[in-house]
Design a protein around this motif. Sequence first.
Motif, PDB file in Angstrom:
ATOM      1  N   SER A  26      -1.388 -13.605   1.476  1.00  0.00           N
ATOM      2  CA  SER A  26      -2.096 -13.101   2.648  1.00  0.00           C
ATOM      3  C   SER A  26      -3.478 -12.659   2.210  1.00  0.00           C
ATOM      4  CB  SER A  26      -1.347 -11.927   3.288  1.00  0.00           C
ATOM      5  OG  SER A  26      -1.440 -10.779   2.463  1.00  0.00           O
ATOM      6  N   GLU A  29      -4.785  -9.775   2.785  1.00  0.00           N
ATOM      7  CA  GLU A  29      -4.706  -8.408   2.279  1.00  0.00           C
ATOM      8  C   GLU A  29      -4.285  -8.395   0.810  1.00  0.00           C
ATOM      9  OE1 GLU A  29      -3.282  -8.118   6.651  1.00  0.00           O
ATOM     10  OE2 GLU A  29      -3.181  -9.557   4.980  1.00  0.00           O
ATOM     11  N   GLU A  30      -3.330  -9.244   0.456  1.00  0.00           N
ATOM     12  CA  GLU A  30      -2.872  -9.303  -0.930  1.00  0.00           C
ATOM     13  C   GLU A  30      -3.985  -9.815  -1.849  1.00  0.00           C
ATOM     14  OE1 GLU A  30       0.732 -11.628  -0.818  1.00  0.00           O
ATOM     15  OE2 GLU A  30       1.523 -10.391   0.815  1.00  0.00           O
ATOM     16  N   ARG A  31      -4.695 -10.811  -1.395  1.00  0.00           N
ATOM     17  CA  ARG A  31      -5.827 -11.313  -2.186  1.00  0.00           C
ATOM     18  C   ARG A  31      -6.871 -10.211  -2.370  1.00  0.00           C
ATOM     19  NH1 ARG A  31      -7.630 -15.528  -5.620  1.00  0.00           N
ATOM     20  NH2 ARG A  31      -9.880 -15.315  -5.677  1.00  0.00           N
ATOM     21  N   LEU A  33      -1.962  -4.106   3.952  1.00  0.00           N
ATOM     22  CA  LEU A  33      -0.717  -4.880   3.949  1.00  0.00           C
ATOM     23  C   LEU A  33       0.447  -4.019   4.435  1.00  0.00           C
ATOM     24  CD1 LEU A  33       0.749  -7.534   3.133  1.00  0.00           C
ATOM     25  CD2 LEU A  33       1.135  -6.470   0.888  1.00  0.00           C
ATOM     26  N   ALA A  46      -0.490 -14.069  -4.212  1.00  0.00           N
ATOM     27  CA  ALA A  46      -1.059 -13.555  -2.957  1.00  0.00           C
ATOM     28  C   ALA A  46      -0.813 -14.568  -1.848  1.00  0.00           C
ATOM     29  CB  ALA A  46      -2.551 -13.290  -3.117  1.00  0.00           C
ATOM     30  N   ALA A  83      -3.786  -3.187  -0.293  1.00  0.00           N
ATOM     31  CA  ALA A  83      -2.366  -2.828  -0.198  1.00  0.00           C
ATOM     32  C   ALA A  83      -2.112  -1.919   0.998  1.00  0.00           C
ATOM     33  CB  ALA A  83      -1.910  -2.154  -1.491  1.00  0.00           C
ATOM     34  N   THR A  91       4.966 -10.217  -6.241  1.00  0.00           N
ATOM     35  CA  THR A  91       4.561 -10.643  -4.897  1.00  0.00           C
ATOM     36  C   THR A  91       3.890  -9.488  -4.166  1.00  0.00           C
ATOM     37  OG1 THR A  91       6.636  -9.996  -3.847  1.00  0.00           O
ATOM     38  CG2 THR A  91       6.567 -12.198  -4.855  1.00  0.00           C
ATOM     39  N   GLY A  92       3.629  -9.703  -2.880  1.00  0.00           N
ATOM     40  CA  GLY A  92       2.966  -8.671  -2.086  1.00  0.00           C
ATOM     41  C   GLY A  92       3.729  -7.363  -2.057  1.00  0.00           C
ATOM     42  N   SER A  93       5.064  -7.429  -2.016  1.00  0.00           N
ATOM     43  CA  SER A  93       5.845  -6.195  -2.014  1.00  0.00           C
ATOM     44  C   SER A  93       5.664  -5.416  -3.308  1.00  0.00           C
ATOM     45  CB  SER A  93       7.328  -6.500  -1.769  1.00  0.00           C
ATOM     46  OG  SER A  93       7.820  -7.397  -2.756  1.00  0.00           O
ATOM     47  N   MET A 122       2.899  -5.147  -4.834  1.00  0.00           N
ATOM     48  CA  MET A 122       1.615  -4.454  -4.712  1.00  0.00           C
ATOM     49  C   MET A 122       1.763  -3.099  -4.018  1.00  0.00           C
ATOM     50  SD  MET A 122      -0.937  -7.575  -3.709  1.00  0.00           S
ATOM     51  CE  MET A 122      -0.613  -9.243  -4.297  1.00  0.00           C
TER      52      MET A 122
END
Length: 374
Positions: A92, A94-96, A256, A90, A253, A237-239, A241
Motif C-alpha cells: 500500500s 502507506e506502507e511504502r 495504515l 509494501a 504506519a 508485511t504491513g502488519s 510495521m
Amino acid sequence: MTRTSDLVIVGAGIVGLAHAVEAVARGLTVTVLERDERAVGASVRNFGHGCVTAQTGDALVYAGRAREEWLRLGEEAGFGVAECGTVVVARSAEERAALEELAAERDGEVELLDPAAVVSRVPVRADGLHGGAFLRRDLRVEQRRAVGAIATWLAGQPAADVRFSTPVLGVDAGSDGCVVRTGRGDVRARHAIVCAGHDLDRLLPDVADDAGLRRCVLQMLQVRTGTPVTVGPAVLTGSSMLRYPALAGTAGAAALRERWGTERPDLLDAVVNHMLTQLPGGDLVVGDTHHYARTPDPWSSDGLDELLLAETRALLDAGDLTVVRRWRGVYADAPGEFLVRPAGPAATAVAVTSGIGMTTALGLAPAVLDTVPL
C-alpha cells in the motif's frame, strides 16, 4: 546438590544463557538451573529472527551488540546463523511511505526496493506491490538448535555448571549472598539472576505484580508450500510495521493503522504481526497473533490460524499450503521492553517483556551484569 559459585542463573532460555555466557567471559563462575530437560519455551517457539534495524532506543543498542554475539556463538557452538537480512513488503502507499521514512532515518541500513526487486528476492505475489525495503543488518538464527547448542557449549566451559531437570522452588537473597532452593538441593552464590520469563510470578510474585507482568500468547504455524520456494531473508508485511517501533512510529504506519481500523479490523483485533522465515528443511514458520492476560485461557483458535493462512496465501506465490505443526508461544509482557528489577540485596529479576528476546538478550546481559555487585 549444594554448590557455590559467583552467580546462579535461573532459566536456560536465551535470556538466562546470555547472562551465563557474559558472566563466563568476565571470569565468573556460574551455575545455570533449568526446570525442564531442555529448553521448550519462547526461545524455541519463535521465528529465529534477529530484527536489528526496526528497533529503537536501548533495544537497538542491545540488538546491535547481540548481532555480533550471535555470529560468534554460531561459530563456536555450532549452529546456523545467517546474515540474510529482512525484506519488508509494501502493498500500500502507506506502507511504502513508512519504509521511506525509516530509510531516511537509518542511512545505509535500509535499501528501498521497487516491486521487481522485491519479487527477485522473495517469492511474493507481484500484483498490488508498492515495493519494499531490505534491512541488511538482520539475522536469521537456527532457533530450534541454537539454545540447546549454547547450553552444551557453555557446559563445556570450566567455569560453568548447567543443570537441567532442576526445578527452582525459591530464592532467598540476603546481604551476604543468596541461596536458591531447588528440588535437588540448595545452590549458593554471591548473586542470583532470575530469568524465568513469563513464569516470573511463580517465583517472585511481588516483583511481577510491581512490574505489571502478564503473559502474551501467540499462535504460530509451520507450513509446507505446494511449490518449493527459497526464502533467504525474513519477510515482514504491513502488519509488522505496526509492531516494530522504528516503523510503528512513522506517519505512514499511523495512516495504515487508521485505514485498517475500517478495512481490516480483524488484523488489528488479533494484534497480527504477519511475517515468515524459512526453516533449514524448507518449511516456513508463519505467524503470529497476540493475546494478553495474566492467566490466559488454554484454548487455541482455528479462526486465528485461518487468518494467518489466508494472509500467507495472499502474500506468497507458492501454491497450496499444508500445515505441518501448530503451536502457542508464550512470553512475558509488561510496560516497557525490558524488566530488570532487584529481588533482594543479592538477586535480580530479568525478562525481555516485548517479544524480542532472541534479538536483544545477548546485548542486554552485559548491561545487566554491569550493575550487579560481584
